[in-house]
Motif scaffolding. Sequence first.
Motif, PDB file in Angstrom:
ATOM      1  N   GLN A 106      -1.734   8.669  22.673  1.00 19.34           N
ATOM      2  CA  GLN A 106      -1.240   8.892  21.310  1.00 19.34           C
ATOM      3  C   GLN A 106      -0.253   7.824  20.843  1.00 19.34           C
ATOM      4  O   GLN A 106       0.275   7.918  19.737  1.00 19.34           O
ATOM      5  CB  GLN A 106      -0.569  10.268  21.218  1.00 19.34           C
ATOM      6  CG  GLN A 106      -1.481  11.421  21.523  1.00 19.34           C
ATOM      7  CD  GLN A 106      -2.598  11.529  20.515  1.00 19.34           C
ATOM      8  OE1 GLN A 106      -2.397  11.324  19.325  1.00 19.34           O
ATOM      9  NE2 GLN A 106      -3.795  11.832  20.978  1.00 19.34           N
ATOM     10  N   LYS A 107      -0.005   6.814  21.645  1.00 18.80           N
ATOM     11  CA  LYS A 107       1.051   5.843  21.332  1.00 18.80           C
ATOM     12  C   LYS A 107       0.886   5.223  19.951  1.00 18.80           C
ATOM     13  O   LYS A 107       1.791   5.272  19.123  1.00 18.80           O
ATOM     14  CB  LYS A 107       1.108   4.759  22.399  1.00 18.80           C
ATOM     15  CG  LYS A 107       2.301   3.816  22.203  1.00 18.80           C
ATOM     16  CD  LYS A 107       1.875   2.378  22.289  1.00 18.80           C
ATOM     17  CE  LYS A 107       3.065   1.463  22.332  1.00 18.80           C
ATOM     18  NZ  LYS A 107       3.218   0.659  21.124  1.00 18.80           N
ATOM     19  N   SER A 109      -1.060   6.069  17.330  1.00 19.40           N
ATOM     20  CA  SER A 109      -1.087   7.017  16.204  1.00 19.40           C
ATOM     21  C   SER A 109       0.306   7.572  15.913  1.00 19.40           C
ATOM     22  O   SER A 109       0.683   7.725  14.751  1.00 19.40           O
ATOM     23  CB  SER A 109      -2.096   8.141  16.450  1.00 19.40           C
ATOM     24  OG  SER A 109      -1.752   8.877  17.599  1.00 19.40           O
ATOM     25  N   GLU A 110       1.094   7.835  16.947  1.00 20.49           N
ATOM     26  CA  GLU A 110       2.445   8.357  16.723  1.00 20.49           C
ATOM     27  C   GLU A 110       3.364   7.285  16.130  1.00 20.49           C
ATOM     28  O   GLU A 110       4.188   7.582  15.264  1.00 20.49           O
ATOM     29  CB  GLU A 110       3.016   8.917  18.020  1.00 20.49           C
ATOM     30  CG  GLU A 110       2.334  10.216  18.415  1.00 20.49           C
ATOM     31  CD  GLU A 110       2.875  10.824  19.693  1.00 20.49           C
ATOM     32  OE1 GLU A 110       3.907  10.329  20.214  1.00 20.49           O
ATOM     33  OE2 GLU A 110       2.260  11.792  20.171  1.00 20.49           O
ATOM     34  N   GLN A 111       3.202   6.050  16.556  1.00 20.97           N
ATOM     35  CA  GLN A 111       4.036   4.993  15.982  1.00 20.97           C
ATOM     36  C   GLN A 111       3.658   4.729  14.527  1.00 20.97           C
ATOM     37  O   GLN A 111       4.533   4.521  13.684  1.00 20.97           O
ATOM     38  CB  GLN A 111       3.942   3.730  16.822  1.00 20.97           C
ATOM     39  CG  GLN A 111       4.710   3.865  18.125  1.00 20.97           C
ATOM     40  CD  GLN A 111       4.784   2.579  18.897  1.00 20.97           C
ATOM     41  OE1 GLN A 111       3.793   1.865  19.059  1.00 20.97           O
ATOM     42  NE2 GLN A 111       5.969   2.268  19.400  1.00 20.97           N
ATOM     43  N   SER A 114       5.195   7.409  12.464  1.00 23.73           N
ATOM     44  CA  SER A 114       6.633   7.194  12.323  1.00 23.73           C
ATOM     45  C   SER A 114       6.922   6.130  11.265  1.00 23.73           C
ATOM     46  O   SER A 114       7.838   6.285  10.453  1.00 23.73           O
ATOM     47  CB  SER A 114       7.233   6.782  13.668  1.00 23.73           C
ATOM     48  OG  SER A 114       8.612   6.588  13.554  1.00 23.73           O
ATOM     49  N   SER A 126       8.913   3.173  21.377  1.00 24.79           N
ATOM     50  CA  SER A 126       8.686   4.453  22.029  1.00 24.79           C
ATOM     51  C   SER A 126       9.453   4.476  23.341  1.00 24.79           C
ATOM     52  O   SER A 126       9.833   3.422  23.861  1.00 24.79           O
ATOM     53  CB  SER A 126       7.185   4.664  22.280  1.00 24.79           C
ATOM     54  OG  SER A 126       6.655   3.605  23.040  1.00 24.79           O
TER      55      SER A 126
END
Length: 185
Positions: A106-107, A109-111, A114, A126
């Motif tokens: 998920q790195k 997509s989450e960044q 954000s 992260s």
Amino acid sequence: YKRQVQHSSKSLVAIVMPALNAAKTIEAAVDSVRRQSFSNWHLIVVDNGSADATPQIAVNLAQADHRVRFTRELQSGVSAARNHGIAESQAPFIAFIDADDLWLPQKLSEQLASLDDNPDVGGVISLLDRFTTSTQFRFAHTRNIPDRITLDELLVNNVTGNGSNLMIWREALDKVGGFNPNLQG
């Protein structure tokens, strides 16, 4: 920081991977990129003068996945290798992964989420975990990282901990002129 470009869920992310004598780890690092839930990326592997099988492994990985590219920046250091990779893409986002690091799925997509939620931010980092081997957990990155990091804090402290946890707007990276190639390491 106020950006001029807006993100969309289809925006391309360029991922830059400097590699030097990484034959033992590069395949796992590339596989962790391939497992991302966000799939609109291309990975630029920049060999930095490897004396082992790193270049051939990278070429094979590029042949297996059209999103992976291979190039060289011979023994100029990691900063020059990252700058070389950045120059190979015009994507609006740039992320970095070292050839001996791994990402959780998920790195990206989450960044991206954000950055969407914080339009005045130029980049995001992260947290990271450390392993003694590819399977043995060592410790979680427990630094107390503030929600917002000023340029002064970034210059004084190593708040990122590692180069593989950064995603930045290309526009912001271009403003600061990329990485200083005089810094080795």
